[in-house]
Design a protein around this motif. Sequence first.
Motif, PDB file in Angstrom:
ATOM      1  N   ALA A 165     -13.516  10.654   2.487  1.00  0.00           N
ATOM      2  CA  ALA A 165     -13.433   9.378   3.204  1.00  0.00           C
ATOM      3  C   ALA A 165     -12.020   9.138   3.720  1.00  0.00           C
ATOM      4  N   LEU A 166     -11.022   9.480   2.906  1.00  0.00           N
ATOM      5  CA  LEU A 166      -9.633   9.313   3.340  1.00  0.00           C
ATOM      6  C   LEU A 166      -9.309  10.244   4.507  1.00  0.00           C
ATOM      7  N   ALA A 167      -9.812  11.488   4.441  1.00  0.00           N
ATOM      8  CA  ALA A 167      -9.547  12.451   5.511  1.00  0.00           C
ATOM      9  C   ALA A 167     -10.116  11.948   6.842  1.00  0.00           C
ATOM     10  N   ARG A 168     -11.316  11.357   6.806  1.00  0.00           N
ATOM     11  CA  ARG A 168     -11.899  10.804   8.037  1.00  0.00           C
ATOM     12  C   ARG A 168     -11.083   9.613   8.537  1.00  0.00           C
ATOM     13  N   ARG A 169     -10.651   8.765   7.624  1.00  0.00           N
ATOM     14  CA  ARG A 169      -9.922   7.558   8.023  1.00  0.00           C
ATOM     15  C   ARG A 169      -8.568   7.910   8.635  1.00  0.00           C
ATOM     16  N   PHE A 170      -7.842   8.849   8.012  1.00  0.00           N
ATOM     17  CA  PHE A 170      -6.499   9.186   8.484  1.00  0.00           C
ATOM     18  C   PHE A 170      -6.490  10.349   9.475  1.00  0.00           C
ATOM     19  N   ASN A 171      -7.615  11.080   9.571  1.00  0.00           N
ATOM     20  CA  ASN A 171      -7.707  12.247  10.449  1.00  0.00           C
ATOM     21  C   ASN A 171      -6.601  13.258  10.125  1.00  0.00           C
ATOM     22  N   GLY A 194       0.822  -1.209   0.000  1.00  0.00           N
ATOM     23  CA  GLY A 194       0.000   0.000   0.000  1.00  0.00           C
ATOM     24  C   GLY A 194       0.852   1.254   0.000  1.00  0.00           C
ATOM     25  N   LEU A 195       0.192   2.406  -0.035  1.00  0.00           N
ATOM     26  CA  LEU A 195       0.891   3.691  -0.026  1.00  0.00           C
ATOM     27  C   LEU A 195       1.204   4.120   1.403  1.00  0.00           C
ATOM     28  N   PRO A 196       2.270   4.902   1.600  1.00  0.00           N
ATOM     29  CA  PRO A 196       2.578   5.400   2.944  1.00  0.00           C
ATOM     30  C   PRO A 196       1.491   6.344   3.449  1.00  0.00           C
ATOM     31  N   ARG A 197       1.299   6.380   4.752  1.00  0.00           N
ATOM     32  CA  ARG A 197       0.241   7.201   5.349  1.00  0.00           C
ATOM     33  C   ARG A 197       0.474   8.681   5.055  1.00  0.00           C
ATOM     34  N   PRO A 198      -0.581   9.396   4.626  1.00  0.00           N
ATOM     35  CA  PRO A 198      -0.410  10.819   4.298  1.00  0.00           C
ATOM     36  C   PRO A 198      -0.460  11.708   5.532  1.00  0.00           C
ATOM     37  N   ASP A 199       0.183  12.864   5.429  1.00  0.00           N
ATOM     38  CA  ASP A 199       0.062  13.913   6.438  1.00  0.00           C
ATOM     39  C   ASP A 199      -1.028  14.905   6.070  1.00  0.00           C
ATOM     40  N   LEU A 200      -1.372  14.960   4.781  1.00  0.00           N
ATOM     41  CA  LEU A 200      -2.430  15.839   4.290  1.00  0.00           C
ATOM     42  C   LEU A 200      -2.923  15.309   2.958  1.00  0.00           C
ATOM     43  N   LEU A 201      -4.062  15.828   2.511  1.00  0.00           N
ATOM     44  CA  LEU A 201      -4.686  15.426   1.258  1.00  0.00           C
ATOM     45  C   LEU A 201      -5.000  16.671   0.437  1.00  0.00           C
ATOM     46  N   VAL A 202      -4.774  16.581  -0.881  1.00  0.00           N
ATOM     47  CA  VAL A 202      -5.092  17.687  -1.781  1.00  0.00           C
ATOM     48  C   VAL A 202      -5.856  17.114  -2.965  1.00  0.00           C
ATOM     49  N   THR A 203      -7.067  17.627  -3.205  1.00  0.00           N
ATOM     50  CA  THR A 203      -7.887  17.126  -4.309  1.00  0.00           C
ATOM     51  C   THR A 203      -8.425  18.271  -5.142  1.00  0.00           C
ATOM     52  N   CYS A 204      -8.573  17.994  -6.431  1.00  0.00           N
ATOM     53  CA  CYS A 204      -9.103  18.983  -7.367  1.00  0.00           C
ATOM     54  C   CYS A 204     -10.144  18.291  -8.236  1.00  0.00           C
ATOM     55  N   ASN A 205     -11.318  18.897  -8.392  1.00  0.00           N
ATOM     56  CA  ASN A 205     -12.422  18.227  -9.100  1.00  0.00           C
ATOM     57  C   ASN A 205     -12.418  18.488 -10.597  1.00  0.00           C
ATOM     58  N   ASN A 206     -11.265  18.887 -11.179  1.00  0.00           N
ATOM     59  CA  ASN A 206     -11.213  19.097 -12.615  1.00  0.00           C
ATOM     60  C   ASN A 206     -11.209  17.790 -13.398  1.00  0.00           C
ATOM     61  N   ILE A 207     -10.987  16.672 -12.724  1.00  0.00           N
ATOM     62  CA  ILE A 207     -11.006  15.378 -13.412  1.00  0.00           C
ATOM     63  C   ILE A 207     -12.331  14.655 -13.202  1.00  0.00           C
ATOM     64  N   CYS A 208     -12.928  14.807 -12.036  1.00  0.00           N
ATOM     65  CA  CYS A 208     -14.242  14.208 -11.767  1.00  0.00           C
ATOM     66  C   CYS A 208     -14.718  14.654 -10.392  1.00  0.00           C
ATOM     67  N   GLY A 209     -15.970  14.326 -10.087  1.00  0.00           N
ATOM     68  CA  GLY A 209     -16.509  14.669  -8.775  1.00  0.00           C
ATOM     69  C   GLY A 209     -16.273  13.589  -7.740  1.00  0.00           C
ATOM     70  N   THR A 210     -15.995  12.362  -8.188  1.00  0.00           N
ATOM     71  CA  THR A 210     -15.793  11.250  -7.259  1.00  0.00           C
ATOM     72  C   THR A 210     -14.631  11.517  -6.319  1.00  0.00           C
ATOM     73  N   VAL A 211     -13.598  12.201  -6.808  1.00  0.00           N
ATOM     74  CA  VAL A 211     -12.418  12.411  -5.974  1.00  0.00           C
ATOM     75  C   VAL A 211     -12.756  13.193  -4.701  1.00  0.00           C
ATOM     76  N   LEU A 212     -13.785  14.038  -4.748  1.00  0.00           N
ATOM     77  CA  LEU A 212     -14.144  14.809  -3.556  1.00  0.00           C
ATOM     78  C   LEU A 212     -14.587  13.887  -2.431  1.00  0.00           C
ATOM     79  N   LYS A 213     -15.520  12.976  -2.724  1.00  0.00           N
ATOM     80  CA  LYS A 213     -16.015  12.051  -1.708  1.00  0.00           C
ATOM     81  C   LYS A 213     -14.955  11.023  -1.324  1.00  0.00           C
ATOM     82  N   TRP A 214     -14.170  10.608  -2.315  1.00  0.00           N
ATOM     83  CA  TRP A 214     -13.076   9.666  -2.037  1.00  0.00           C
ATOM     84  C   TRP A 214     -12.119  10.275  -1.010  1.00  0.00           C
ATOM     85  N   TYR A 215     -11.714  11.529  -1.244  1.00  0.00           N
ATOM     86  CA  TYR A 215     -10.749  12.152  -0.348  1.00  0.00           C
ATOM     87  C   TYR A 215     -11.373  12.565   0.982  1.00  0.00           C
TER      88      TYR A 215
END
Length: 412
Positions: free
Chosen positions: A139-145, A116-137
């Motif tokens: 969910a990740l923000a809640r999981r990793f706090n 898997g990928l190393p645990r993030p310290d922060l998340l950065v998302t941009c919806n120029n590719i799709c809207g799914t990334v917003l909800k995906w990230y």
Amino acid sequence: MVTLAKERRYLPLRSTRYLGRTMQRYYLLTRYQRLWGRPLKRPLAWVTSGAPVEILRALRIDPVYPENYGAICGARRVAPELCRAAEAAGYSPDLCSYARAGIGAILRPDLAPMGGLPRPDLLVTCNNICGTVLKWYEALARRFNVPLFILDTPFVTGELKQHTVDYVLEQLRGLVGGLERLTGRRLKPADLQKCISLSNEAVRLWGEIRNLCRHRPSPLNTPDLFVHMAPIVVLRGTAGAVAYYRRLYDEVKERVRAGQAAVAGERYRLLWDNIAIWYQLFRFYHLFSERGACFVTDTYTGGWAAGLAPGDPLESLARTYTAIFLNRSVDFRVRQMVDLIRDYEVDGFVMHSNRSCKPYSLVQEEIRRRVMNETGVPGLLVEADMTDARVYAEEPVRNRVQAFLETLEMTV
């Protein structure tokens, strides 16, 4: 790839070995930098592929791309098991398989490439590719706090308007401020300009590599472009990306001078639309190459061939990242395909109706109809998924490809 080379239909690149070392080094550095006692000096960010990574690099934040990792999961044929793990946790099978594979890798690292990928310290998302990334990230923000930064880019229906640029520019300024507070560092204009210059040089080289495929015979087949696009995504804004694409450009230019064809006996020149079918990458394209058909260009890898305009760095980033092709109208995408067909002298095109990527796929039938009417070249629509092999039906796909190639034989 070895099988295809033995059959003298497909010519592999020497640079592929160097690419493997480049990507291995990238993932090792992002995974093990914490062991060197620098977790606060170089935070790790999970980033969507359409985010302005130059800002992060200028602030010495290391980016990791879950979408690129999803492609690796697909190519290694482990995505279905990872998707099942996410689905068992309540995530819908209708979600993007990059998201499901990425979440599955968190839940079941024992099944995931590199654990898997190393645990993030922060998340950065941009919806120029799709809207799914917003909800995906989210969910990740809640999981990793961890903090989540969201960049909203309005959909561009016609020409890019100044008020849209100003809206995104204001968000970029907010992003910079938030990252400065998080890291305790100030964004230095010289550092940002250096990253932008490196991005532009890598993009220029990538664009020239793609342009070399206008030659007959084409020195590359689209599987080459899909494989070798990795550094333009994950190493954007670095000297490493520039060095890699200089090496690749030299090899491809050498092929052009020698008249070497990616597909031996090139008879048909094709265009590909959408993300690759990663788990079938060379097997699927072999259905075409064995009949002398070469995919000389595509719509997807060209998405990383857009350079940043001169002028104010943040405004340039706002313009470039808002105007990527997936954030544009049907009219824009039709014109893009028509221009590629004419510029590369294409005989036909194949569209991957990608179950996962709905913004890319939902309008394809309309685009196919309009492009065929305007250019007179035939177009094929193939249903699959970029990483989830469970939805791929090999025999129906093979039959449709064969029928399409028979049509080409009659028209070219």
